[in-house]
Design a protein around this motif. Structure first.
Motif, PDB file in Angstrom:
ATOM      1  N   ARG A 173     -11.909  -5.335  -0.037  1.00 43.11           N
ATOM      2  CA  ARG A 173     -11.853  -7.001  -0.262  1.00 43.11           C
ATOM      3  C   ARG A 173     -10.487  -7.634   0.285  1.00 43.11           C
ATOM      4  O   ARG A 173     -10.932  -8.735   0.940  1.00 43.11           O
ATOM      5  N   GLU A 185      -1.047  -1.867   0.749  1.00 43.05           N
ATOM      6  CA  GLU A 185      -0.982  -1.301  -0.728  1.00 43.05           C
ATOM      7  C   GLU A 185      -2.163  -0.502  -1.359  1.00 43.05           C
ATOM      8  O   GLU A 185      -1.871   0.458  -1.914  1.00 43.05           O
ATOM      9  N   CYS A 186      -3.165  -1.202  -1.012  1.00 44.66           N
ATOM     10  CA  CYS A 186      -4.477  -0.535  -1.351  1.00 44.66           C
ATOM     11  C   CYS A 186      -4.581   0.620  -0.754  1.00 44.66           C
ATOM     12  O   CYS A 186      -5.238   1.798  -1.480  1.00 44.66           O
ATOM     13  N   ARG A 232     -18.425   0.336   1.902  1.00 46.72           N
ATOM     14  CA  ARG A 232     -18.154   0.965   0.438  1.00 46.72           C
ATOM     15  C   ARG A 232     -18.015   2.464   0.846  1.00 46.72           C
ATOM     16  O   ARG A 232     -17.091   3.128   0.685  1.00 46.72           O
ATOM     17  N   LYS A 281      -2.717   3.536  -2.378  1.00 45.13           N
ATOM     18  CA  LYS A 281      -3.150   3.754  -3.629  1.00 45.13           C
ATOM     19  C   LYS A 281      -4.643   4.144  -3.555  1.00 45.13           C
ATOM     20  O   LYS A 281      -5.247   4.559  -4.746  1.00 45.13           O
ATOM     21  N   HIS A 282      -5.285   4.245  -2.476  1.00 47.83           N
ATOM     22  CA  HIS A 282      -6.544   4.872  -2.377  1.00 47.83           C
ATOM     23  C   HIS A 282      -7.616   3.987  -2.960  1.00 47.83           C
ATOM     24  O   HIS A 282      -8.638   4.446  -3.562  1.00 47.83           O
ATOM     25  N   ASP A 283      -7.460   2.687  -3.027  1.00 47.23           N
ATOM     26  CA  ASP A 283      -8.123   1.957  -3.742  1.00 47.23           C
ATOM     27  C   ASP A 283      -8.973   1.093  -2.686  1.00 47.23           C
ATOM     28  O   ASP A 283      -8.880   0.205  -2.078  1.00 47.23           O
ATOM     29  N   ASP A 284     -10.384   1.724  -2.601  1.00 52.02           N
ATOM     30  CA  ASP A 284     -11.224   1.551  -1.361  1.00 52.02           C
ATOM     31  C   ASP A 284     -11.761   0.033  -1.698  1.00 52.02           C
ATOM     32  O   ASP A 284     -11.727  -0.658  -0.721  1.00 52.02           O
ATOM     33  N   SER A 314      -0.472  -6.446   1.454  1.00 50.16           N
ATOM     34  CA  SER A 314      -1.595  -5.938   0.417  1.00 50.16           C
ATOM     35  C   SER A 314      -2.548  -4.898   0.699  1.00 50.16           C
ATOM     36  O   SER A 314      -2.810  -4.053  -0.201  1.00 50.16           O
ATOM     37  N   GLY A 352     -10.429  -2.464  -3.058  1.00 50.76           N
ATOM     38  CA  GLY A 352      -9.471  -3.473  -2.905  1.00 50.76           C
ATOM     39  C   GLY A 352      -9.083  -3.355  -1.530  1.00 50.76           C
ATOM     40  O   GLY A 352      -9.009  -4.569  -0.907  1.00 50.76           O
ATOM     41  N   TYR A 353      -9.225  -2.269  -0.747  1.00 51.75           N
ATOM     42  CA  TYR A 353      -8.960  -2.228   0.710  1.00 51.75           C
ATOM     43  C   TYR A 353     -10.122  -3.214   1.379  1.00 51.75           C
ATOM     44  O   TYR A 353      -9.608  -3.936   2.199  1.00 51.75           O
ATOM     45  N   ASN A 377     -10.493   7.678   3.790  1.00 50.06           N
ATOM     46  CA  ASN A 377      -9.224   7.822   3.404  1.00 50.06           C
ATOM     47  C   ASN A 377      -8.118   7.363   4.448  1.00 50.06           C
ATOM     48  O   ASN A 377      -7.189   7.970   4.666  1.00 50.06           O
TER      49      ASN A 377
END
Lengths: 180, 180
Positions: A99, A87-88, A133, A91-94, A84, A96-97, A140
């Motif tokens: 968490r 995956e984050c 955050r 997707k550059h989902d900071d 997971s 989410g990364y 990145n």
DNA sequence: ATTGGATCAATGTGATCACAAAATCCAGAA
DNA sequence: TTCTGGATTTTGTGATCACATTGATCCAAT
């Protein structure tokens, strides 16, 4: 952020909102200025180093305590969480990364059966929250941290010194990026 | 203990009293039952061992950080506090003994310039409070702990490993008495 | 146009109130 | 004497209110 606004957002009055905010302040997740206004706390470099040191002290201990209780299902679950994370990262989902990253640690530590240590660690995470955050936003990341794979491997091998070392590295790694 | 009673004691209303109590609960100094009633938390042996481990992890680190900043005046002050501890022990003043004992530690740790670690340690002390009270009551100490003298000596000698060891012993000593 | 102050809106704090739930108390029966 | 069941008091929670303080806005004077 105003107390009345928070209360209205959650459909309650000022009193519970105030209480929640004060609890966050007490835990260090928020800081309140002289006039009672709340704001995200500004972490100095010294304080960051301190918080990282606390993590480096407690989290290897938690991992050590979890090690003898870590069965295969747990290790598989950790590996799934790593997926997971990857995956984050893709997707550059900071947020989410961050968490899922913390979920990885928490999942491992829950096995340690050490609620006080876990609570303490989560307090530190809470204080590091805003800074993490900001940090990961300009980092990145593109793949799962190497240390997480080391942690899983050490768990499989039952290698306690390796586990402690991998955790220490994983925990202090973030600080190094910020010291630039 | 009732909220209204606490409020009347301090001449304030329910609201500030409630907030103070909730903060103590959040820090682990009090536990609130399902119905919101507060009580002194019952510490299981496992939790006690955990809290002692946390102390054994953080406090030597704090002492290490204080060591290079410890000048002579500080060491003299620590020795004076030790004298106070001996005085309390002679008078069988349990609560005074505990208080001056913690003052010894806090005085040393303040020099570490590590507020987050100190806050964390004080949280643990808060949780240990009632149990320490009960423990020392049936212990009947009569002199200053040996480890405190070792701590002062290590500070004078600039002996970091010795300092860490003495602290670890001092911190875990209490637990051993309780494990009986 | 900018700056200074004065007015005003907004916000946190503490107090009080209404309500629901829990605990205590008291009476009566076994 | 002891247990039980209901009534009463107590207590925590959430809401609302009054007030002081702060930050913002706006108008006027330079």
């Amino acid at each position: 952020m105003t107390l009345r606004g928070i209360g209205k957002t959650f459909g309650v009055s000022m009193t519970p909102a105030r209480e929640a905010v004060r609890r966050l302040v007490a835990d260090g997740g928020l800081s309140l200025s002289s006039s009672g206004r709340v704001s995200t706390p500004e972490l100095s470099n010294e304080r960051l180093e301190e918080l990282a040191s606390i993590r480096a002290l407690i989290e290897p201990e938690l991992a050590s305590r979890a090690l003898p209780r870590a069965h295969l299902a747990l290790i598989d679950r950790l590996q799934a969480i790593n997926a997971s994370i990857a995956e984050c990262a893709a997707k550059h989902d900071d947020v989410g990364y961050i968490r899922t990253n913390l979920e990885f640690h928490r999942t491992l530590y829950l096995r340690a059966q050490a609620p006080a240590m876990l609570a303490m660690t989560e307090t530190v995470w809470l204080q590091l929250g805003p800074t993490m955050r900001a940090m990961y936003a300009r980092l990145n990341r593109t793949e799962v941290p190497h240390n997480h794979r080391l942690i899983v491997a050490a768990l499989r091998a039952g290698d306690e010194p390796g586990l402690r070392l991998a955790l220490r590295s994983d925990v202090t790694q973030g600080l190094r990026l910020l010291a630039v």
